[in-house]
Scaffold this active site. Structure first.
Site, short mmCIF file in Angstrom:
data_model
loop_
_atom_site.label_atom_id
_atom_site.label_comp_id
_atom_site.label_asym_id
_atom_site.label_seq_id
_atom_site.Cartn_x
_atom_site.Cartn_y
_atom_site.Cartn_z
CB SER A 1 -0.85 0.07 1.26
OG SER A 1 -1.86 -0.85 1.22
N PRO B 1 -0.36 -2.29 8.48
CG PRO B 1 1.01 -3.72 7.26
CD PRO B 1 -0.35 -3.11 7.27
N GLY B 2 1.57 -0.28 8.23
CA GLY B 2 2.43 0.89 8.25
C GLY B 2 2.99 1.35 6.90
CG ASP C 1 -5.14 -0.12 12.08
OD1 ASP C 1 -5.73 -1.09 12.60
OD2 ASP C 1 -5.14 0.11 10.86
CG ASP D 1 -5.23 2.78 2.90
OD1 ASP D 1 -6.10 2.83 2.01
OD2 ASP D 1 -4.33 1.91 2.91
CE LYS E 1 -9.31 1.91 1.35
NZ LYS E 1 -8.02 1.51 0.79
C1 LIG Z 1 -5.95 -1.06 3.85
S1 LIG Z 1 -5.49 -1.23 5.51
C2 LIG Z 1 -4.34 0.04 5.74
C3 LIG Z 1 -3.00 -0.24 5.17
C4 LIG Z 1 -2.01 0.82 5.53
N1 LIG Z 1 -2.37 2.11 4.94
C5 LIG Z 1 -0.65 0.43 5.06
O1 LIG Z 1 -0.16 1.08 4.12
O2 LIG Z 1 -0.05 -0.49 5.60
C6 LIG Z 1 -6.88 -0.66 6.35
C7 LIG Z 1 -6.70 -0.54 7.84
O3 LIG Z 1 -7.76 0.23 8.34
C8 LIG Z 1 -8.02 -0.21 9.65
N2 LIG Z 1 -9.33 0.28 10.05
C9 LIG Z 1 -10.53 0.04 9.51
N3 LIG Z 1 -11.49 0.68 10.19
C10 LIG Z 1 -10.88 1.35 11.18
C11 LIG Z 1 -11.32 2.22 12.23
N4 LIG Z 1 -12.61 2.51 12.38
N5 LIG Z 1 -10.40 2.73 13.06
C12 LIG Z 1 -9.09 2.46 12.92
N6 LIG Z 1 -8.61 1.66 11.95
C13 LIG Z 1 -9.49 1.10 11.11
C14 LIG Z 1 -7.87 -1.72 9.58
O4 LIG Z 1 -7.56 -2.26 10.85
C15 LIG Z 1 -6.72 -1.88 8.58
O5 LIG Z 1 -5.49 -2.07 9.24
#
Ligand SMILES: C[S@@+](CC[C@H](N)C(=O)[O-])C[C@H]1O[C@@H](n2cnc3c(N)ncnc32)[C@H](O)[C@@H]1O
Length: 362
Positions: free
Chosen positions: A191, A225-226, A243, A280, A309
Site C-alpha cells: 500500500s 501495518p504501516g 489502528d 486508508d 473505497k
Molecule cells: C488497507 S489497511 C491500511 C494499510 C495501511 N495504509 C498500510 O499502508 O499499511 C486498512 C486498515 O484500516 C483499519 N481500520 C478500519 N477501520 C478502522 C477504524 N474505524 N479505526 C481504525 N482503523 C481502522 C484496519 O484495521 C486496517 O489495518
C-alpha cells in the site's frame, strides 16, 4: 476520426466515459463514446471536430478523476507495414506541426504489456527520425514553452498505431499516465506505493520541500501495518498511527511513530499542530468523506490525503462525486477556502485518492 482518447484503469471505462461526457458538457463540448470493456481506453468522439483542441486546453486533466492521460487524435488508426514503420509514421505526420516530446505508448492490458519490447526498440529510431525532420524538438527540457505539444503514438499491435497530441501544460508527465515507482523493501506493505504516488501526483515538485518535510506532524488513520506511515517517516515526519492492528516493529523503532490502538472515527490529536491527515481505512466512503472534512473544519489538519473505497456494483463515479460534494458543502458552510482534487491513481484499485488542502478562512 476526431476523438479525445483517454486512458484509465481497465474495468473503469464506464466511469471514465461518464466523466468526460459530463465535464466536456460543462464546456459546451459534446460527443459520443466508443469503448471496449477492460481495455483501459475510452474514445470521446466529438460532434464538432474543431472543439477537440479547445477542450484539451480548457479542461484541466487534473480535474478528471478516472482518466490517467489523454490525447486528441490525429487522423485514423494507421495500418503499418512489416518494414519501414518509422517511415510510415513520419509520412503520416507530415511536417506541419512540431512537438516537444514523443510518448510511445500501449494499453495497460496483457496484450499492451506484451508490446513493451517492441515499443522500446521502435522508440529510438522513431525519435531520431522525427528529430531529423524537425517534427520533434531537438531535446527535452524541463520547462516547456507556452503551447508546447506532446506527440502520442499509441500502438495497438506492431501493425496498428493511433497518433495524437496533448498539451505539455495539461498532460501527465508519464507515458500512459503511469508512474513506475519502486517498492521500497523496508516498507511493511505494498500500500505504501499508493501514498508515494499520491504525494508525487498532488504536490508540485517545487513545494514538496515545504509541504512534505521533516518536522511536520502527521496522523495516519487505519495505519496498520504501516505502508503509509513509512512514507511519512521517510520524509522525516512525526506520526500518530491509529489502528487496532499492529504496526511494523521497524517503524516503531524509528522513534518517529506513536501507535494509538483506537477507533479512527473517534481519534483526534490533543494539540492543533497536526499538518497532515492521511487515511486508508476500509470504510464507507461517505463516512470517510465526512470525517476528513470535519478534521479540516476543526483545524486538526492543513492537508488531507485519503482514499474513498468504492462500494461494489454500479455508480462508482457517482459515489465519488457524492463524497466530494459532501466535502465541498461542509467546507463551504464553514467559510473555508480550500483546494481539492481526486484521482484514480495507478496504484489504486477499487478506490480513489483525494487531496484536500485548507487555504484559510473566507
Ligand atoms: C488497507 S489497511 C491500511 C494499510 C495501511 N495504509 C498500510 O499502508 O499499511 C486498512 C486498515 O484500516 C483499519 N481500520 C478500519 N477501520 C478502522 C477504524 N474505524 N479505526 C481504525 N482503523 C481502522 C484496519 O484495521 C486496517 O489495518
Amino acid at each position: 476520426m476526431t476523438a479525445i482518447v483517454l486512458y484509465c484503469r481497465p474495468g473503469f471505462e464506464n466511469e471514465c466515459a461518464a466523466e468526460i461526457q459530463e465535464k466536456a458538457g460543462w464546456n459546451d463540448v459534446f460527443g459520443y463514446i466508443k469503448l471496449k470493456k477492460n481495455q483501459g481506453l475510452v474514445e470521446f468522439h466529438l460532434y464538432d471536430a474543431e472543439q477537440g483542441d479547445t477542450l484539451l486546453q480548457k479542461l484541466p486533466l487534473k480535474r478528471l478523476i478516472f482518466a490517467r492521460q489523454w490525447f486528441l487524435t490525429l487522423g485514423e488508426v494507421i495500418d503499418l507495414p512489416d518494414y519501414q514503420r518509422v517511415e510510415a509514421i513520419s509520412e503520416a505526420l507530415g511536417s506541419e506541426f512540431r512537438y516537444e516530446e514523443l510518448r510511445v505508448e500501449s494499453l495497460d492490458t496483457n496484450d499492451g504489456k506484451a508490446l513493451s519490447k517492441f515499443i522500446r526498440k521502435l522508440s529510438v529510431p522513431l525519435r531520431q527520425a522525427l528529430r531529423k525532420s524537425e517534427v520533434l524538438a531537438p531535446k527535452q527540457s524541463d520547462e516547456y514553452v507556452q503551447g508546447a505539444a506532446v506527440l502520442h503514438a499509441l500502438f495497438f499491435s506492431g501493425q496498428q498505431v493511433q497518433l495524437g497530441y496533448s498539451y505539455a501544460s495539461n498532460t501527465s508527465p508519464h507515458p500512459m499516465g503511469i508512474p513506475r515507482l519502486k517498492f521500497p523493501s523496508a516498507a511493511p506493505s505494498r500500500s505504501t506505493l499508493k501514498l508515494d504516488e499520491a504525494f508525487l501526483h498532488f504536490i508540485p515538485k517545487a513545494e514538496r520541500e515545504e509541504r512534505l518535510t521533516s518536522g511536520l506532524n502527521a496522523t495516519d488513520l487505519g495505519s496498520a501495518p504501516g505502508g503509509w506511515t513509512y512514507q511519512l517517516v521517510r520524509r522525516g515526519m512525526m506520526v500518530k498511527a491509529v489502528d487496532n492492528g499492529p504496526m511494523a516493529d521497524s517503524l516503531m523503532e524509528t522513534g518517529q511513530v506513536k501507535h494509538y490502538q483506537q477507533d479512527g472515527f473517534k481519534f483526534r490529536p490533543s494539540k492543533k499542530n497536526n499538518y497532515w491527515l492521511v487515511c486508508d481505512m476500509i470504510e464507507n466512503p461517505i463516512k470517510v468523506a465526512k470525517l476528513m472534512a470535519s478534521w479540516v473544519i476543526d483545524g486538526d489538519c492543513k492537508e488531507a490525503m485519503f482514499n474513498l473505497k468504492l462500494l461494489p456494483g454500479k455508480g462508482r463515479y457517482q459515489q465519488v462525486e457524492k463524497g466530494l460534494k459532501l466535502i465541498k458543502d461542509m467546507l463551504s458552510e464553514h467559510d473555508i477556502w480550500y483546494e481539492m482534487y481526486a484521482k484514480h491513481l495507478y496504484y489504486d484499485r477499487e478506490e480513489v485518492t483525494v487531496h484536500v488542502r485548507a487555504l484559510g478562512k473566507r
